[in-house]
Design a protein around this motif. Structure first.
Motif, PDB file in Angstrom:
ATOM      1  N   ALA A  39       0.832  -1.208   0.000  1.00  0.00           N
ATOM      2  CA  ALA A  39       0.000   0.000   0.000  1.00  0.00           C
ATOM      3  C   ALA A  39       0.866   1.258   0.000  1.00  0.00           C
ATOM      4  O   ALA A  39       0.514   2.270  -0.613  1.00  0.00           O
ATOM      5  CB  ALA A  39      -0.924  -0.004   1.211  1.00  0.00           C
ATOM      6  N   GLU A  40       2.005   1.195   0.663  1.00  0.00           N
ATOM      7  CA  GLU A  40       2.889   2.358   0.752  1.00  0.00           C
ATOM      8  C   GLU A  40       3.738   2.558  -0.502  1.00  0.00           C
ATOM      9  O   GLU A  40       3.940   3.689  -0.951  1.00  0.00           O
ATOM     10  CB  GLU A  40       3.821   2.200   1.958  1.00  0.00           C
ATOM     11  N   ARG A  41       4.248   1.438  -1.075  1.00  0.00           N
ATOM     12  CA  ARG A  41       5.272   1.553  -2.107  1.00  0.00           C
ATOM     13  C   ARG A  41       4.868   0.984  -3.468  1.00  0.00           C
ATOM     14  O   ARG A  41       5.507   1.291  -4.476  1.00  0.00           O
ATOM     15  CB  ARG A  41       6.541   0.804  -1.670  1.00  0.00           C
ATOM     16  N   GLY A  42       3.854   0.105  -3.490  1.00  0.00           N
ATOM     17  CA  GLY A  42       3.558  -0.651  -4.695  1.00  0.00           C
ATOM     18  C   GLY A  42       4.276  -1.983  -4.651  1.00  0.00           C
ATOM     19  O   GLY A  42       5.379  -2.092  -4.083  1.00  0.00           O
ATOM     20  N   ALA A  43       3.670  -3.013  -5.228  1.00  0.00           N
ATOM     21  CA  ALA A  43       4.210  -4.372  -5.129  1.00  0.00           C
ATOM     22  C   ALA A  43       5.607  -4.486  -5.715  1.00  0.00           C
ATOM     23  O   ALA A  43       6.456  -5.217  -5.197  1.00  0.00           O
ATOM     24  CB  ALA A  43       3.271  -5.356  -5.821  1.00  0.00           C
ATOM     25  N   GLU A  44       5.863  -3.759  -6.817  1.00  0.00           N
ATOM     26  CA  GLU A  44       7.143  -3.895  -7.502  1.00  0.00           C
ATOM     27  C   GLU A  44       8.309  -3.463  -6.631  1.00  0.00           C
ATOM     28  O   GLU A  44       9.438  -3.955  -6.796  1.00  0.00           O
ATOM     29  CB  GLU A  44       7.155  -3.081  -8.804  1.00  0.00           C
ATOM     30  N   ALA A  45       8.076  -2.550  -5.697  1.00  0.00           N
ATOM     31  CA  ALA A  45       9.161  -1.982  -4.894  1.00  0.00           C
ATOM     32  C   ALA A  45       9.372  -2.724  -3.578  1.00  0.00           C
ATOM     33  O   ALA A  45      10.243  -2.346  -2.793  1.00  0.00           O
ATOM     34  CB  ALA A  45       8.873  -0.509  -4.608  1.00  0.00           C
ATOM     35  N   MET A 123      -1.174  -8.958  -9.276  1.00  0.00           N
ATOM     36  CA  MET A 123      -1.226 -10.003 -10.302  1.00  0.00           C
ATOM     37  C   MET A 123       0.060 -10.015 -11.128  1.00  0.00           C
ATOM     38  O   MET A 123       0.572 -11.087 -11.477  1.00  0.00           O
ATOM     39  CB  MET A 123      -2.446  -9.801 -11.195  1.00  0.00           C
ATOM     40  N   ALA A 124       0.584  -8.843 -11.433  1.00  0.00           N
ATOM     41  CA  ALA A 124       1.829  -8.780 -12.192  1.00  0.00           C
ATOM     42  C   ALA A 124       2.966  -9.402 -11.399  1.00  0.00           C
ATOM     43  O   ALA A 124       3.825 -10.107 -11.948  1.00  0.00           O
ATOM     44  CB  ALA A 124       2.154  -7.336 -12.559  1.00  0.00           C
ATOM     45  N   ASP A 125       2.960  -9.166 -10.099  1.00  0.00           N
ATOM     46  CA  ASP A 125       4.012  -9.719  -9.258  1.00  0.00           C
ATOM     47  C   ASP A 125       3.914 -11.234  -9.180  1.00  0.00           C
ATOM     48  O   ASP A 125       4.919 -11.943  -9.301  1.00  0.00           O
ATOM     49  CB  ASP A 125       3.922  -9.107  -7.869  1.00  0.00           C
ATOM     50  N   VAL A 126       2.701 -11.732  -9.004  1.00  0.00           N
ATOM     51  CA  VAL A 126       2.507 -13.181  -8.952  1.00  0.00           C
ATOM     52  C   VAL A 126       2.950 -13.828 -10.263  1.00  0.00           C
ATOM     53  O   VAL A 126       3.570 -14.893 -10.269  1.00  0.00           O
ATOM     54  CB  VAL A 126       1.029 -13.509  -8.658  1.00  0.00           C
ATOM     55  N   ASN A 127       2.664 -13.175 -11.385  1.00  0.00           N
ATOM     56  CA  ASN A 127       2.959 -13.759 -12.689  1.00  0.00           C
ATOM     57  C   ASN A 127       4.435 -13.719 -13.059  1.00  0.00           C
ATOM     58  O   ASN A 127       4.822 -14.172 -14.137  1.00  0.00           O
ATOM     59  CB  ASN A 127       2.132 -13.067 -13.778  1.00  0.00           C
ATOM     60  N   ARG A 128       5.279 -13.198 -12.159  1.00  0.00           N
ATOM     61  CA  ARG A 128       6.716 -13.349 -12.374  1.00  0.00           C
ATOM     62  C   ARG A 128       7.105 -14.823 -12.352  1.00  0.00           C
ATOM     63  O   ARG A 128       8.081 -15.229 -12.963  1.00  0.00           O
ATOM     64  CB  ARG A 128       7.495 -12.615 -11.288  1.00  0.00           C
ATOM     65  N   ASP A 129       6.354 -15.585 -11.581  1.00  0.00           N
ATOM     66  CA  ASP A 129       6.553 -17.035 -11.524  1.00  0.00           C
ATOM     67  C   ASP A 129       5.756 -17.660 -12.663  1.00  0.00           C
ATOM     68  O   ASP A 129       4.525 -17.592 -12.668  1.00  0.00           O
ATOM     69  CB  ASP A 129       6.067 -17.571 -10.188  1.00  0.00           C
ATOM     70  N   PRO A 130       6.413 -18.275 -13.662  1.00  0.00           N
ATOM     71  CA  PRO A 130       5.667 -18.814 -14.812  1.00  0.00           C
ATOM     72  C   PRO A 130       4.631 -19.852 -14.433  1.00  0.00           C
ATOM     73  O   PRO A 130       3.615 -19.994 -15.107  1.00  0.00           O
ATOM     74  CB  PRO A 130       6.765 -19.419 -15.699  1.00  0.00           C
ATOM     75  N   TYR A 131       4.845 -20.565 -13.327  1.00  0.00           N
ATOM     76  CA  TYR A 131       3.885 -21.586 -12.923  1.00  0.00           C
ATOM     77  C   TYR A 131       2.611 -20.973 -12.353  1.00  0.00           C
ATOM     78  O   TYR A 131       1.594 -21.650 -12.242  1.00  0.00           O
ATOM     79  CB  TYR A 131       4.523 -22.528 -11.905  1.00  0.00           C
ATOM     80  N   ALA A 132       2.661 -19.693 -11.991  1.00  0.00           N
ATOM     81  CA  ALA A 132       1.470 -19.040 -11.450  1.00  0.00           C
ATOM     82  C   ALA A 132       0.356 -18.968 -12.481  1.00  0.00           C
ATOM     83  O   ALA A 132      -0.819 -18.849 -12.128  1.00  0.00           O
ATOM     84  CB  ALA A 132       1.815 -17.641 -10.955  1.00  0.00           C
TER      85      ALA A 132
END
Length: 202
Positions: A39-45, A123-132
């Motif tokens: 919430a503070e930084r965004g998932a990517e950070a 969702m973008a963060d989860v999809n870093r894992d191809p098996y997700a």
């Protein structure tokens, strides 16, 4: 005939074993810390080091509880994914049962698009894992679209058609179309509808 052995049950006490309670506490600490940091930084950070430091647990605890970073992010999505599944399976039509299959399919595409936009970072963060891409929520969505396509009278390989339609709702594709190609959520929903209608022969 010999009697079938009866199942054995562990004794039930009024208090959960210490290890289970400790594991649940650590799980909640990690999830709460991840939600707060995102919430503070965004998932990517947000890194796993950030999360375990904020939660006050060791890094090994995160991996034991969730497998990897994607597993933790997937857990954060779980509650909203379950709510979405309830909508498509038991909610009012046209998203839920009671409407013709094609109407439900069109409603699904637009509603899922809204979901993807609202949950883009996770969702973008989860999809870093191809098996997700083949996790349980993804399988539910694929099955739902496949069933609606079949009920709407499509012909050919329903599995491949469902995969093609769901590609239009891929989080990275949607983000690219919205930020780079001048699309809106409305126009992406219109594109989903156009493809779905053609697959169903209307």
């Amino acid at each position: 005939m010999a009697a079938r052995p009866q199942p054995r049950y562990l004794p039930v006490s009024g208090q959960a074993p210490h290890e289970r309670g400790d594991a649940a506490r650590n799980r909640n600490l990690l999830l709460d810390a991840a939600r707060r940091l995102i919430a503070e930084r965004g998932a990517e950070a947000v890194t796993t080091d950030d999360i375990v430091a904020a939660a006050g647990v060791g890094k090994g605890t995160l991996f034991r509880r969730f497998g990897n970073r994607a597993g933790l992010m997937m857990e954060l999505l779980d509650e909203d994914e379950k709510a979405f599944q309830q909508e498509i399976m038991f909610g009012p039509p046209p998203l839920g049962p009671g409407a013709p299959a094609l109407e439900r399919l069109l409603a699904y595409g637009r509603r899922r698009l809204d979901f993807v936009v609202a949950h883009r970072a996770l969702m973008a963060d989860v999809n870093r894992d191809p098996y997700a891409r083949f996790n349980a929520p993804a399988r539910v969505q694929h099955r739902h679209v496949s069933v609606l396509l079949a009920e709407a009278g499509t012909t050919g390989d329903v599995d491949a058609q469902a995969s093609a339609l769901l590609a239009l709702l891929d989080v990275h594709y949607v983000h690219h179309q919205l930020t780079e190609n001048g699309h809106t959520v409305q126009s992406l929903g219109d594109a989903w509808e156009s493809v779905a209608r053609k697959l169903c022969g209307t």
